[in-house]
Design a protein around this motif. Structure first.
Motif, mmCIF file in Angstrom:
data_model
loop_
_atom_site.group_PDB
_atom_site.id
_atom_site.type_symbol
_atom_site.label_atom_id
_atom_site.label_comp_id
_atom_site.label_asym_id
_atom_site.label_seq_id
_atom_site.Cartn_x
_atom_site.Cartn_y
_atom_site.Cartn_z
ATOM 1 N N CYS A 166 0.859 -1.193 0.000
ATOM 2 C CA CYS A 166 0.000 0.000 0.000
ATOM 3 C C CYS A 166 0.892 1.238 0.000
ATOM 4 N N GLN A 178 -0.049 4.177 0.606
ATOM 5 C CA GLN A 178 -0.478 5.122 1.642
ATOM 6 C C GLN A 178 0.121 4.783 3.002
ATOM 7 N N CYS A 179 -0.020 3.502 3.402
ATOM 8 C CA CYS A 179 0.370 3.166 4.776
ATOM 9 C C CYS A 179 1.468 2.102 4.838
ATOM 10 N N PHE A 235 1.242 -1.088 4.191
ATOM 11 C CA PHE A 235 0.759 -2.453 4.454
ATOM 12 C C PHE A 235 1.131 -3.362 3.282
ATOM 13 N N CYS A 257 -7.149 -1.205 0.738
ATOM 14 C CA CYS A 257 -6.186 -1.593 1.767
ATOM 15 C C CYS A 257 -6.916 -1.936 3.069
ATOM 16 N N CYS A 287 -5.458 0.750 5.984
ATOM 17 C CA CYS A 287 -5.821 2.173 6.034
ATOM 18 C C CYS A 287 -7.171 2.443 5.370
ATOM 19 N N THR A 345 -4.716 1.822 -3.586
ATOM 20 C CA THR A 345 -3.404 2.290 -3.129
ATOM 21 C C THR A 345 -2.344 1.214 -3.307
HETATM 22 ZN ZN ZN Z 1 -2.940 1.188 3.378
#
Ligand code: ZN
Length: 394
Positions: free
Chosen positions: A357, A359-360, A362, A371, A374, A379
């Motif tokens: 991911c 964004q985060c 993961f 995801c 998050c 993502t």
């Molecule tokens: Zn994420």
């Protein structure tokens, strides 16, 4: 510094931990109120600082009954309980506060919103939903709708998601467009599983009306053709990704190979795969290409192509597949050595290659559209990545 001010210093870390609610608390007002604090408040703080939360909450509630000016502190305290996962305590505080008769409308809706969040985070979705619905009549309407959307997403109630997201998407922002596309795609995917072809087609049309070149509707539209035996249409649909989003082709590669084998288009697909690899030597693509070339093409071509790739952009993924080919052609005297090296490299690739991911951070073994960590849509990159620092052991 007198004893009372010292107590407030000790309480500061509690406020820092409380997050966004703390940001809304007027500290000057709280400190002013502190000068009027009854003794029982200090007792409560003492319990809190010693992690005796039951006694602390009792002391605070009793202080609240005696001293209505302490509302801010209790709100902060309840949020603290919620963040610690002590939902029953947060709920209790908010319910007690709601029972008060001296609340303004604004205060009442603020506490209702907090209580709704308690239920939401505790997983009592029905109760949270009811409160969010009640908050529709207040100025917290948009916030409450956004929270409702979170619940509907968790419950996978995509129709309600579409309804709420449409109401929230007042502007044409990409975030809402992406979400709406995925809600329609989720419904289309469900319809495909149930073999309700027209319904799937209808949802995909709606997704494409939002964004003509969105990737997921293309993948699903190809799937719709494929499942109904329209292989040429499926093939053509997936190949549009060549122009629109070549990096997403690995998500369709297994299906493309299946269609090519069924229809005798192996040579046609191999030619394209070689071109794609020069643009995107991704793990899935390299793996499938080597496999497909070995089955339907010329292994020597695969060798040359991978050698070229290794020179241009050396990568563990390409090296792994290259060693696989080398092992098939090497002098038997060297075979055991090559196999051992390949085993090591292959182990790294299998262990470290993950979808990630953006964004985060993961990581997942398979590609996901949303995801789980998050909650953001789209993502995950379409290719597995290997993180070099993981190899270095950092
Ligand atoms: Zn994420």
């Amino acid at each position: 510094m007198n004893e009372l001010q010292l107590w407030w210093l000790l309480l500061l870390p509690v406020f820092f931990g409380v997050g966004w609610v703390a940001a809304r608390i007027d500290m000057r007002q709280v400190v002013r109120a502190s000068s009027r604090l009854p003794r029982i408040y200090l007792t409560g703080l003492n319990h809190l600082l010693h992690d005796e939360l039951d006694q602390a909450i009792e002391a605070f509630l009793s202080a609240a009954r005696e001293n209505p000016a302490t509302l801010e502190l209790q709100l902060a305290l309840a949020v603290l309980f919620r963040r610690r996962g002590e939902f029953d305590r947060a709920i209790r505080v908010h319910q007690e506060l709601l029972a008060r008769e001296d609340l303004s409308e604004e205060r009442r809706s603020e506490i209702l919103a907090e209580l709704a969040l308690d239920y939401h985070k505790a997983g009592f979705f029905d109760r949270a939903e009811a409160l969010y619905a009640a908050l529709q009549q207040t100025e917290r309407k948009h916030w409450a709708l956004a929270q409702l959307l979170e619940i509907y997403q968790v419950e996978k109630d995509w129709r309600k998601c579409i309804d709420v997201a449409t109401r929230l998407a007042r502007d044409d922002s990409p975030v809402w467009r992406v979400r709406l596309i995925h809600y329609h795609c989720e419904l289309a995917a469900l319809a495909l599983t149930a073999e309700r072809w027209d319904e799937a087609g209808h949802h995909l049309e709606q997704a494409r009306a939002i964004e003509r070149h969105a990737v997921r509707p293309i993948l699903l539209e190809g799937e719709r053709h494929f499942l109904q035996g329209r292989f040429e249409a499926a093939f053509e649909e997936w190949l549009t990704l060549e122009r629109i989003a070549v990096e997403h082709l690995p998500l369709a590669i297994d299906r493309l190979m299946a269609v090519a084998e069924r229809c005798g288009w192996q040579a046609k697909l191999l030619k394209r795969m070689r071109q794609w690899l020069h643009r995107y030597p991704q793990l899935d693509l390299v793996e499938r290409y080597v496999e497909f070339e070995a089955r339907h093409g010329e292994p020597a071509t695969a060798m040359r192509l991978l050698q070229g790739l290794l020179r241009q952009q050396p990568s563990l993924i390409v090296l792994d597949e290259y060693l696989l080919l080398v092992a098939r052609h090497v002098d038997p005297a060297w075979l055991a050595d090559v196999e051992r090296v390949r085993e090591v490299v292959h182990g790294y690739v299998q262990r470290l290659a993950r979808y990630r991911c953006t964004q985060c951070g993961f990581k997942a073994r398979r590609h996901l559209w949303r995801c789980p960590a998050c909650g953001q849509w789209e993502t995950f990159g379409p290719a597995r990545v290997i993180e070099i620092d993981a190899i270095a052991g950092h």
